[in-house]
Design a protein around this motif. Structure first.
Motif, PDB file in Angstrom:
ATOM      1  N   GLU A  68       2.224   1.516  -3.365  1.00 61.16           N
ATOM      2  CA  GLU A  68       1.255   2.025  -4.359  1.00 61.16           C
ATOM      3  C   GLU A  68       0.832   3.404  -4.329  1.00 61.16           C
ATOM      4  O   GLU A  68       0.748   4.140  -5.084  1.00 61.16           O
ATOM      5  N   SER A  69       0.677   3.940  -3.039  1.00 61.23           N
ATOM      6  CA  SER A  69       0.323   5.188  -2.648  1.00 61.23           C
ATOM      7  C   SER A  69       1.655   6.459  -2.991  1.00 61.23           C
ATOM      8  O   SER A  69       1.193   7.443  -3.290  1.00 61.23           O
ATOM      9  N   GLY A  70       2.606   5.692  -2.962  1.00 64.27           N
ATOM     10  CA  GLY A  70       3.925   6.478  -3.435  1.00 64.27           C
ATOM     11  C   GLY A  70       4.072   6.638  -4.705  1.00 64.27           C
ATOM     12  O   GLY A  70       5.244   7.251  -5.313  1.00 64.27           O
ATOM     13  N   GLY A  71       3.210   6.155  -5.785  1.00 64.89           N
ATOM     14  CA  GLY A  71       3.210   6.558  -6.934  1.00 64.89           C
ATOM     15  C   GLY A  71       4.521   5.449  -7.763  1.00 64.89           C
ATOM     16  O   GLY A  71       4.624   5.545  -8.813  1.00 64.89           O
TER      17      GLY A  71
ATOM     18  N   GLU B 130       0.574  -1.115  -0.123  1.00 63.66           N
ATOM     19  CA  GLU B 130      -0.185   0.112  -0.096  1.00 63.66           C
ATOM     20  C   GLU B 130       0.831   1.257   0.120  1.00 63.66           C
ATOM     21  O   GLU B 130       0.671   2.142  -0.697  1.00 63.66           O
ATOM     22  N   ALA B 131       1.993   1.293   0.736  1.00 65.72           N
ATOM     23  CA  ALA B 131       3.122   2.235   0.692  1.00 65.72           C
ATOM     24  C   ALA B 131       3.518   2.492  -0.643  1.00 65.72           C
ATOM     25  O   ALA B 131       3.607   3.720  -0.981  1.00 65.72           O
TER      26      ALA B 131
END
Length: 144
Positions: A136-139, A133-134
């Motif tokens: 993915e959220s970090g682009g 998740e980290a």
């Protein structure tokens, strides 16, 4: 090349090569069999085993899970891992079957070990999910 452990810790079929976690587990089993470690004694810490065998933390964890699954060890949350309390078969070292490697009467210890292993696996999955998740959220551009 026979006898060589392949990538990612896999061994070639029929090679007879023992992986490091198996060597660690057998060393601890032998210490228990010989009386060097007695029921209720604390097992060496992860850090100690890492230094002693030149192993990674994951390798030591795999050895400990194996010992717990076999009934040789139990965990006490916040305290560490300990030699399980159980009766060993007299002369078990002379046997050829599973009795030679697993103590008798360790059903409770094995259940506890399996419950612990499951809890550890759930925690590892949660940790991995958080990392994904980290990322993915970090682009992150990496796909699944």
């Amino acid at each position: 090349m026979a006898g060589v452990v392949g990538r990612r810790g896999r061994r070639p079929a029929g090679s007879g090569v023992r992986l490091t976690f198996e060597v660690i587990a057998e060393s601890l089993r032998e210490r228990i069999r010989s009386g060097g470690l007695r029921p209720g004694d604390a097992l060496p810490t992860q850090a100690v085993l890492m230094r002693e065998f030149g192993a990674s933390s994951l390798t030591v964890q795999k050895a400990m899970v194996l010992l717990k699954q076999e009934g040789w060890a139990v965990s006490r949350p916040g305290k560490g891992a300990f030699v399980a309390h159980q009766d060993h078969v007299a002369g078990a070292d002379d046997l050829d079957g599973p009795e030679a490697t697993a103590p008798v009467g360790g059903t409770t210890a094995r259940v506890e070990a399996l419950e612990l292993a499951l809890a550890e696996a759930v925690q590892q999955i949660a940790d991995l999910r958080g990392r994904v998740e980290a990322l993915e959220s970090g682009g992150g551009e990496r796909g699944r």
